[in-house]
Write a protein that holds these residues in place. Sequence first.
Motif, PDB file in Angstrom:
ATOM      1  N   GLU A  50       0.825  -1.199   0.000  1.00 34.82           N
ATOM      2  CA  GLU A  50       0.000   0.000   0.000  1.00 34.82           C
ATOM      3  C   GLU A  50       0.863   1.254   0.000  1.00 34.82           C
ATOM      4  O   GLU A  50       0.547   2.246  -0.662  1.00 34.82           O
ATOM      5  N   VAL A  53       1.969   1.769  -3.494  1.00 31.53           N
ATOM      6  CA  VAL A  53       0.909   2.301  -4.342  1.00 31.53           C
ATOM      7  C   VAL A  53       0.723   3.786  -4.064  1.00 31.53           C
ATOM      8  O   VAL A  53       0.536   4.586  -4.986  1.00 31.53           O
ATOM      9  N   GLU A  57       1.076   6.596  -6.915  1.00 31.71           N
ATOM     10  CA  GLU A  57      -0.006   7.498  -7.288  1.00 31.71           C
ATOM     11  C   GLU A  57       0.484   8.935  -7.358  1.00 31.71           C
ATOM     12  O   GLU A  57       0.118   9.691  -8.245  1.00 31.71           O
ATOM     13  N   ARG A  58       1.307   9.310  -6.402  1.00 28.55           N
ATOM     14  CA  ARG A  58       1.882  10.641  -6.434  1.00 28.55           C
ATOM     15  C   ARG A  58       3.208  10.565  -7.149  1.00 28.55           C
ATOM     16  O   ARG A  58       4.100   9.845  -6.731  1.00 28.55           O
ATOM     17  N   CYS A  63       6.370  12.357   2.523  1.00 29.97           N
ATOM     18  CA  CYS A  63       7.142  12.326   3.749  1.00 29.97           C
ATOM     19  C   CYS A  63       6.605  11.240   4.665  1.00 29.97           C
ATOM     20  O   CYS A  63       5.463  10.824   4.565  1.00 29.97           O
ATOM     21  N   CYS A  65       5.772  11.161   7.679  1.00 32.43           N
ATOM     22  CA  CYS A  65       4.663  11.450   8.580  1.00 32.43           C
ATOM     23  C   CYS A  65       3.333  11.260   7.866  1.00 32.43           C
ATOM     24  O   CYS A  65       2.367  10.793   8.456  1.00 32.43           O
ATOM     25  N   GLU A  66       3.298  11.577   6.593  1.00 33.69           N
ATOM     26  CA  GLU A  66       2.058  11.405   5.853  1.00 33.69           C
ATOM     27  C   GLU A  66       1.759   9.935   5.617  1.00 33.69           C
ATOM     28  O   GLU A  66       0.614   9.496   5.677  1.00 33.69           O
ATOM     29  N   HIS A  70      -1.571   7.460   7.279  1.00 37.04           N
ATOM     30  CA  HIS A  70      -2.490   6.682   6.453  1.00 37.04           C
ATOM     31  C   HIS A  70      -2.845   5.345   7.062  1.00 37.04           C
ATOM     32  O   HIS A  70      -3.739   4.660   6.576  1.00 37.04           O
ATOM     33  N   HIS A 101      11.786  12.477   3.135  1.00 35.55           N
ATOM     34  CA  HIS A 101      10.900  12.368   1.976  1.00 35.55           C
ATOM     35  C   HIS A 101      11.249  11.110   1.205  1.00 35.55           C
ATOM     36  O   HIS A 101      12.415  10.886   0.875  1.00 35.55           O
TER      37      HIS A 101
ATOM     38  N   CYS B  19       5.116  18.067   4.111  1.00 42.14           N
ATOM     39  CA  CYS B  19       4.913  17.545   2.779  1.00 42.14           C
ATOM     40  C   CYS B  19       3.852  18.370   2.079  1.00 42.14           C
ATOM     41  O   CYS B  19       3.379  19.352   2.613  1.00 42.14           O
ATOM     42  N   VAL B  20       3.500  17.937   0.924  1.00 36.06           N
ATOM     43  CA  VAL B  20       2.423  18.598   0.212  1.00 36.06           C
ATOM     44  C   VAL B  20       1.158  18.472   1.056  1.00 36.06           C
ATOM     45  O   VAL B  20       0.965  17.449   1.711  1.00 36.06           O
ATOM     46  N   ASN B  22      -1.484  17.346   1.252  1.00 37.22           N
ATOM     47  CA  ASN B  22      -2.186  16.091   1.402  1.00 37.22           C
ATOM     48  C   ASN B  22      -3.695  16.276   1.400  1.00 37.22           C
ATOM     49  O   ASN B  22      -4.351  16.131   2.415  1.00 37.22           O
ATOM     50  N   PRO B  23      -4.259  16.592   0.289  1.00 33.29           N
ATOM     51  CA  PRO B  23      -5.694  16.786   0.214  1.00 33.29           C
ATOM     52  C   PRO B  23      -6.399  15.486  -0.110  1.00 33.29           C
ATOM     53  O   PRO B  23      -5.823  14.578  -0.681  1.00 33.29           O
ATOM     54  N   THR B  25      -6.924  13.025   1.196  1.00 31.67           N
ATOM     55  CA  THR B  25      -6.394  11.837   1.884  1.00 31.67           C
ATOM     56  C   THR B  25      -6.493  10.550   1.089  1.00 31.67           C
ATOM     57  O   THR B  25      -6.790   9.490   1.610  1.00 31.67           O
ATOM     58  N   GLY B  26      -6.213  10.635  -0.166  1.00 32.18           N
ATOM     59  CA  GLY B  26      -6.261   9.533  -1.137  1.00 32.18           C
ATOM     60  C   GLY B  26      -6.472   8.125  -0.628  1.00 32.18           C
ATOM     61  O   GLY B  26      -5.891   7.191  -1.138  1.00 32.18           O
ATOM     62  N   ARG B  27      -7.292   7.946   0.320  1.00 29.46           N
ATOM     63  CA  ARG B  27      -7.455   6.641   0.920  1.00 29.46           C
ATOM     64  C   ARG B  27      -8.171   5.675  -0.003  1.00 29.46           C
ATOM     65  O   ARG B  27      -8.468   4.550   0.354  1.00 29.46           O
ATOM     66  N   ARG B  29      -8.114   3.941  -3.532  1.00 31.05           N
ATOM     67  CA  ARG B  29      -7.926   2.674  -4.239  1.00 31.05           C
ATOM     68  C   ARG B  29      -6.733   1.883  -3.773  1.00 31.05           C
ATOM     69  O   ARG B  29      -6.399   0.879  -4.373  1.00 31.05           O
ATOM     70  N   ALA B  30      -6.113   2.285  -2.735  1.00 36.91           N
ATOM     71  CA  ALA B  30      -4.992   1.510  -2.235  1.00 36.91           C
ATOM     72  C   ALA B  30      -5.479   0.256  -1.522  1.00 36.91           C
ATOM     73  O   ALA B  30      -4.792  -0.319  -0.703  1.00 36.91           O
ATOM     74  N   ARG B  31      -6.654  -0.185  -1.823  1.00 34.53           N
ATOM     75  CA  ARG B  31      -7.227  -1.343  -1.142  1.00 34.53           C
ATOM     76  C   ARG B  31      -7.205  -2.601  -1.992  1.00 34.53           C
ATOM     77  O   ARG B  31      -7.419  -3.695  -1.503  1.00 34.53           O
TER      78      ARG B  31
END
Lengths: 121, 121
Positions: A50, A53, A57-58, A63, A65-66, A70, A101, B19-20, B22-23, B25-27, B29-31
């Motif tokens: 995950e 992935v 995606e990005r 980083c 922490c992000e 998740h 990063h 970091c960027v 992080n809008p 929270t792309g949660r 399709r990482a499933r």
Amino acid sequence: MPRAKTTPQKSAADDAECCVPNPSTGRGRARTVGSYAVLCKALADETRLEILVMLAERTGTLCACEIEAHFDLSQPTISHHLRILREAGLVRVERRGTWNHYTLERQTVAKLAALAALLST
Amino acid sequence: MPRAKTTPQKSAADDAECCVPNPSTGRGRARTVGSYAVLCKALADETRLEILVMLAERTGTLCACEIEAHFDLSQPTISHHLRILREAGLVRVERRGTWNHYTLERQTVAKLAALAALLST
DNA sequence: GTACTGGATCGACGTTTATCAATCCAGCGT
DNA sequence: ACGCTGGATTGATAAACGTCGATCCAGTAC
């Protein structure tokens, strides 16, 4: 042991051999496998997949922490997974000040495609 | 989780964002990853990888006894590995009389290539 | 300097995994 | 019916793995 050679008669099934005679047994490159094993081992975890992935995606970096935000896992656990990904050459870390990063190492991902190609031969 | 996200506001570091932003929270399709995890787990062993390479080198089938003869492992161990490969859909078994003939399931190998493509996006 | 914070490392614990010897099951041959 | 043989299944054991809390280290800010 394949001892089926003792009676070469055509009794009932002439091709009742256990398998093809097995000549020269292409023992050649079945030894390069160890290199792919470590790669697959690094991929053999849902959390690590995950993370990859997320990185794929990005196109940019991410980083730690992000990444940690998740999951419902502790910070040492995420750090452990990132370490395995790093040691497998799947991610690259870049220290910017206090933060780390991570970026996907697409060159190693290509090695996965190479394995798929090797098995498709 | 005492390490809860404190959402680093712009205290004094103006652009020293971790970091960027992080809008979203792309949660999302990482499933789909769980499906690939079992595949990679099956590949995450040197013996199993070698078996697959043996099967890929020969376009035909391979009986279990010959596979077993290739390793210094006991018969139950090889049987165990073949079982894992079978359950992962990587090989298909065909009983011919007493012997079991194994063939590579190239459709599943294609799934590995799909994972490589997913990570290359 | 001290205080704080992002991340890695250290033990420890429970689960999974690879391996084996022993056993069991299913076809085949006499 | 037997015996034999290819393979799978069954414990059992030791190593590896994932996870956590606690601690430690390196920057940053004060």
